[in-house]
Scaffold this motif. Sequence first.
Motif, PDB file in Angstrom:
ATOM      1  N   ALA A 275      50.298 -57.190 117.287  1.00 52.73           N
ATOM      2  CA  ALA A 275      48.956 -57.430 117.818  1.00 52.73           C
ATOM      3  C   ALA A 275      47.983 -56.497 117.124  1.00 52.73           C
ATOM      4  O   ALA A 275      48.337 -55.364 116.749  1.00 52.73           O
ATOM      5  CB  ALA A 275      48.912 -57.220 119.327  1.00 52.73           C
ATOM      6  N   LEU A 276      46.766 -56.985 116.924  1.00 55.43           N
ATOM      7  CA  LEU A 276      45.714 -56.151 116.359  1.00 55.43           C
ATOM      8  C   LEU A 276      45.167 -55.220 117.430  1.00 55.43           C
ATOM      9  O   LEU A 276      44.982 -55.610 118.580  1.00 55.43           O
ATOM     10  CB  LEU A 276      44.591 -57.015 115.788  1.00 55.43           C
ATOM     11  N   ALA A 277      44.899 -53.979 117.047  1.00 54.97           N
ATOM     12  CA  ALA A 277      44.363 -52.997 117.986  1.00 54.97           C
ATOM     13  C   ALA A 277      43.374 -52.103 117.252  1.00 54.97           C
ATOM     14  O   ALA A 277      43.356 -52.052 116.010  1.00 54.97           O
ATOM     15  CB  ALA A 277      45.485 -52.177 118.613  1.00 54.97           C
ATOM     16  N   MET A 278      42.545 -51.401 118.018  1.00 50.96           N
ATOM     17  CA  MET A 278      41.543 -50.518 117.418  1.00 50.96           C
ATOM     18  C   MET A 278      41.396 -49.284 118.295  1.00 50.96           C
ATOM     19  O   MET A 278      41.429 -49.370 119.523  1.00 50.96           O
ATOM     20  CB  MET A 278      40.203 -51.252 117.285  1.00 50.96           C
ATOM     21  N   ARG A 279      41.252 -48.144 117.660  1.00 53.26           N
ATOM     22  CA  ARG A 279      41.053 -46.896 118.394  1.00 53.26           C
ATOM     23  C   ARG A 279      40.147 -45.978 117.592  1.00 53.26           C
ATOM     24  O   ARG A 279      39.920 -46.181 116.385  1.00 53.26           O
ATOM     25  CB  ARG A 279      42.390 -46.211 118.647  1.00 53.26           C
ATOM     26  N   SER A 280      39.636 -44.963 118.245  1.00 56.03           N
ATOM     27  CA  SER A 280      38.781 -43.985 117.566  1.00 56.03           C
ATOM     28  C   SER A 280      39.633 -43.000 116.769  1.00 56.03           C
ATOM     29  O   SER A 280      40.763 -42.675 117.160  1.00 56.03           O
ATOM     30  CB  SER A 280      37.948 -43.218 118.594  1.00 56.03           C
ATOM     31  N   ALA A 281      39.094 -42.570 115.669  1.00 55.14           N
ATOM     32  CA  ALA A 281      39.802 -41.581 114.849  1.00 55.14           C
ATOM     33  C   ALA A 281      39.822 -40.235 115.568  1.00 55.14           C
ATOM     34  O   ALA A 281      38.805 -39.791 116.109  1.00 55.14           O
ATOM     35  CB  ALA A 281      39.135 -41.457 113.490  1.00 55.14           C
ATOM     36  N   ARG A 282      40.976 -39.592 115.573  1.00 57.02           N
ATOM     37  CA  ARG A 282      41.090 -38.277 116.195  1.00 57.02           C
ATOM     38  C   ARG A 282      40.572 -37.188 115.245  1.00 57.02           C
ATOM     39  O   ARG A 282      40.477 -37.382 114.036  1.00 57.02           O
ATOM     40  CB  ARG A 282      42.553 -38.005 116.565  1.00 57.02           C
ATOM     41  N   ARG A 283      40.261 -36.049 115.848  1.00 52.83           N
ATOM     42  CA  ARG A 283      39.685 -34.961 115.057  1.00 52.83           C
ATOM     43  C   ARG A 283      40.639 -34.484 113.964  1.00 52.83           C
ATOM     44  O   ARG A 283      40.205 -34.186 112.839  1.00 52.83           O
ATOM     45  CB  ARG A 283      39.327 -33.803 115.989  1.00 52.83           C
ATOM     46  N   ASP A 284      41.941 -34.439 114.267  1.00 53.62           N
ATOM     47  CA  ASP A 284      42.895 -33.958 113.273  1.00 53.62           C
ATOM     48  C   ASP A 284      43.154 -34.970 112.161  1.00 53.62           C
ATOM     49  O   ASP A 284      43.816 -34.644 111.163  1.00 53.62           O
ATOM     50  CB  ASP A 284      44.216 -33.576 113.942  1.00 53.62           C
ATOM     51  N   GLU A 285      42.648 -36.202 112.307  1.00 53.82           N
ATOM     52  CA  GLU A 285      42.845 -37.225 111.288  1.00 53.82           C
ATOM     53  C   GLU A 285      41.683 -37.295 110.305  1.00 53.82           C
ATOM     54  O   GLU A 285      41.798 -37.964 109.271  1.00 53.82           O
ATOM     55  CB  GLU A 285      43.042 -38.595 111.954  1.00 53.82           C
ATOM     56  N   VAL A 326      47.864 -52.416 113.310  1.00 52.99           N
ATOM     57  CA  VAL A 326      48.789 -53.375 113.920  1.00 52.99           C
ATOM     58  C   VAL A 326      49.741 -52.613 114.819  1.00 52.99           C
ATOM     59  O   VAL A 326      50.406 -51.671 114.369  1.00 52.99           O
ATOM     60  CB  VAL A 326      49.572 -54.149 112.841  1.00 52.99           C
ATOM     61  N   ARG A 327      49.803 -52.999 116.082  1.00 50.48           N
ATOM     62  CA  ARG A 327      50.693 -52.330 117.033  1.00 50.48           C
ATOM     63  C   ARG A 327      51.810 -53.276 117.469  1.00 50.48           C
ATOM     64  O   ARG A 327      51.692 -54.492 117.356  1.00 50.48           O
ATOM     65  CB  ARG A 327      49.918 -51.848 118.253  1.00 50.48           C
ATOM     66  N   ASP A 328      52.866 -52.676 117.980  1.00 50.86           N
ATOM     67  CA  ASP A 328      54.003 -53.434 118.499  1.00 50.86           C
ATOM     68  C   ASP A 328      53.632 -53.953 119.889  1.00 50.86           C
ATOM     69  O   ASP A 328      53.358 -53.169 120.798  1.00 50.86           O
ATOM     70  CB  ASP A 328      55.241 -52.535 118.555  1.00 50.86           C
ATOM     71  N   ASP A 329      53.634 -55.262 120.052  1.00 58.32           N
ATOM     72  CA  ASP A 329      53.186 -55.869 121.306  1.00 58.32           C
ATOM     73  C   ASP A 329      54.335 -56.504 122.078  1.00 58.32           C
ATOM     74  O   ASP A 329      54.109 -57.273 123.004  1.00 58.32           O
ATOM     75  CB  ASP A 329      52.117 -56.931 121.011  1.00 58.32           C
ATOM     76  N   ARG A 330      55.570 -56.187 121.726  1.00 60.81           N
ATOM     77  CA  ARG A 330      56.713 -56.744 122.452  1.00 60.81           C
ATOM     78  C   ARG A 330      56.815 -56.084 123.823  1.00 60.81           C
ATOM     79  O   ARG A 330      56.574 -54.879 123.952  1.00 60.81           O
ATOM     80  CB  ARG A 330      58.001 -56.522 121.670  1.00 60.81           C
TER      81      ARG A 330
END
Length: 338
Positions: A275-285, A326-330
């Motif tokens: 599944a497609l997913a979206m998140r904010s970038a973390r400070r350490d990234e 892309v995340r695992d959606d199982r």
Amino acid sequence: MIHLPAVRRGPLRAISARLGLAVALVFVIVAIIYVDRDGYRDVNDDGMSLLDCFYYAVVTLSTTGYGDITPVSDSARLVNIVIITPARVVFLIILVGTTLEVLTDQYRTNLRLQRWRKRVKNHVIVCGYGTKGRAAVGTLLENGFDKSHIVIVESDRAALRQATSEGLVAVEGSATRSAVLMEARVRDAKAIIIATDSDDASVLVTLTVRQLTAGKVSIIAAAREAENAPLLRQSGAHHVIVSSATAGRLLGLSTTAPPLIEVVEDLLTPGQGMALAMRSARRDEVGSSPRELSEVVIALFRRGKVLSLAEPEGTSIQTGDMIVYVRDDRPESIPAMP
């Protein structure tokens, strides 16, 4: 008109149940009187017929009591004391209780509407609850969106009933009307999804929403034909999904590269695998390459623009970036709750 999710049986059903109970009580009293009809006397002295028994039961239970039929025997008077008088009280309770229940239901509905109007904010309005609208709502719910923050705007009664039966708040009326959108609290909304049946209606809804919100609310519109997509964008839509063109591309992929269509279907079908997913970038990234992350990153979203990892700007993560991966959606991949 706002339709809230049903939480209890409707007034009509309650009235029908109470009316049936009242009629059953009348028949019981008629049977009792008819069995002991020799203990009653009417003004005509011609005996008690079945109709006379019905007449006496009705006027007695309703406390009318004309006095033209009276119990004269001891057994008839005892039955009046022990059975008919308590039945009269029960009959009145049924009638008064029905009225009170209807009034209470109206009060509770008005109270729920007032509470909903006060707390609804940052919600998503879905204009149209057909195939596209239901799919959009399903996707929102699958991604953790609260059902109480979704409002349906629909004029079709069958679609309204389906929406409320699924626990959604629905506003009855055409989304092209300003008053209907104001009922849905369009100015406090987070986004508007326009999933009407025609492109003409989508354009009108987009124009109405833009006029009411001054472009401050995100508008996502669906178009049947690609040639209408520029018109929707000019009307104020921030994102336009062309259903016919998308379906055509998928059909082409299924012919030229069948494995790719299976991948796309997997990505779009919840609970299948990916599944497609979206998140904010973390400070350490910040400052690192998207390819170095543990997730399978496919793009970055920066200042309203999608950046491919092949572009020079997409080789490094910056502050404020949104990471598309892309995340695992199982189902088995989701950790169980403690």
